[in-house]
Write an enzyme that holds these catalytic residues in place. Sequence first.
Site, mmCIF file in Angstrom:
data_model
loop_
_atom_site.group_PDB
_atom_site.id
_atom_site.type_symbol
_atom_site.label_atom_id
_atom_site.label_comp_id
_atom_site.label_asym_id
_atom_site.label_seq_id
_atom_site.Cartn_x
_atom_site.Cartn_y
_atom_site.Cartn_z
ATOM 1 N N TRP A 51 0.849 -1.183 0.000
ATOM 2 C CA TRP A 51 0.000 0.000 0.000
ATOM 3 C C TRP A 51 0.889 1.239 0.000
ATOM 4 O O TRP A 51 1.910 1.256 0.658
ATOM 5 C CB TRP A 51 -0.889 -0.021 1.247
ATOM 6 C CG TRP A 51 -2.087 0.866 1.158
ATOM 7 C CD1 TRP A 51 -2.183 2.137 1.634
ATOM 8 C CD2 TRP A 51 -3.338 0.559 0.559
ATOM 9 N NE1 TRP A 51 -3.415 2.649 1.381
ATOM 10 C CE2 TRP A 51 -4.156 1.684 0.712
ATOM 11 C CE3 TRP A 51 -3.849 -0.565 -0.101
ATOM 12 C CZ2 TRP A 51 -5.461 1.735 0.238
ATOM 13 C CZ3 TRP A 51 -5.139 -0.523 -0.564
ATOM 14 C CH2 TRP A 51 -5.934 0.605 -0.394
ATOM 15 N N LEU A 110 1.315 4.833 6.698
ATOM 16 C CA LEU A 110 -0.075 5.145 7.010
ATOM 17 C C LEU A 110 -0.264 6.652 6.905
ATOM 18 O O LEU A 110 0.480 7.423 7.537
ATOM 19 C CB LEU A 110 -0.426 4.678 8.418
ATOM 20 C CG LEU A 110 -0.458 3.167 8.606
ATOM 21 C CD1 LEU A 110 -0.455 2.807 10.082
ATOM 22 C CD2 LEU A 110 -1.666 2.583 7.905
ATOM 23 N N ILE A 111 -1.231 7.070 6.098
ATOM 24 C CA ILE A 111 -1.512 8.489 5.898
ATOM 25 C C ILE A 111 -2.909 8.778 6.439
ATOM 26 O O ILE A 111 -3.874 8.103 6.064
ATOM 27 C CB ILE A 111 -1.413 8.877 4.407
ATOM 28 C CG1 ILE A 111 -0.022 8.509 3.855
ATOM 29 C CG2 ILE A 111 -1.694 10.369 4.224
ATOM 30 C CD1 ILE A 111 0.109 8.649 2.347
ATOM 31 N N THR A 115 -11.381 9.368 8.390
ATOM 32 C CA THR A 115 -12.051 8.528 9.389
ATOM 33 C C THR A 115 -11.070 8.097 10.475
ATOM 34 O O THR A 115 -9.879 8.383 10.410
ATOM 35 C CB THR A 115 -12.646 7.266 8.726
ATOM 36 O OG1 THR A 115 -11.562 6.430 8.289
ATOM 37 C CG2 THR A 115 -13.529 7.633 7.540
ATOM 38 N N HIS A 117 -9.988 5.158 10.897
ATOM 39 C CA HIS A 117 -9.225 4.000 10.414
ATOM 40 C C HIS A 117 -7.737 4.164 10.706
ATOM 41 O O HIS A 117 -7.069 3.235 11.160
ATOM 42 C CB HIS A 117 -9.479 3.816 8.911
ATOM 43 C CG HIS A 117 -8.817 2.636 8.323
ATOM 44 N ND1 HIS A 117 -7.651 2.732 7.591
ATOM 45 C CD2 HIS A 117 -9.146 1.323 8.336
ATOM 46 C CE1 HIS A 117 -7.291 1.527 7.179
ATOM 47 N NE2 HIS A 117 -8.176 0.651 7.619
#
Length: 188
Positions: A51, A110-111, A115, A117
């Site tokens: 990702w 992770l960006i 939300t 998440h």
Amino acid sequence: LKSQTAPPFLPAAVMASTGNVGAPKDGSIRGLEIPPMDGKSLRIGLVAARWNPSVCDALLDGCKASLKACGLSDADIIVERVAGCYEVPFGCQTLLASGTVDGVIGMGCLIKGETMHFEYICEAVTQGMMRLNLDFQKPVVYGILTVLTEQQALARAGLTADGHNHGKDWGMTVVESCLLKKKYPAAR
């Protein structure tokens, strides 16, 4: 800043190639001074998320370059890819359980989105990586960028003019940690 001195057992080529990758620049106190290290006796596992591929690929490349600068060969660098950051701890656990590596680096990006998440995944991955450190008693380096913007991710992957590839630091960190573990083999 302290002057950089290398242990006497390091080959000249390793000393010349590693440099002080994480040394603070521009008068900042931030950063990490990392002395040259000889990691030829090590086998390191790298688990990288797919990702956010441009960022993760750059981090992986920086990490591999750092490991090679410490004397590791391609055969001593095991690379596994997983879908995203949530899967990184499982990938690291799999390599550690195989007994074929001295340490691992789990890396991803992770960006923050709109939300919760981001918060849930950050917490889960952080706890999973720490648990691996304690359960396996081998170095597990946390190579997860947790950023608020894509621009921050690009800078921390060394993909901007003023950025720095943190993968280089993680490579040096795992070597340093593995050498510490080898220095005290009975440490549990």
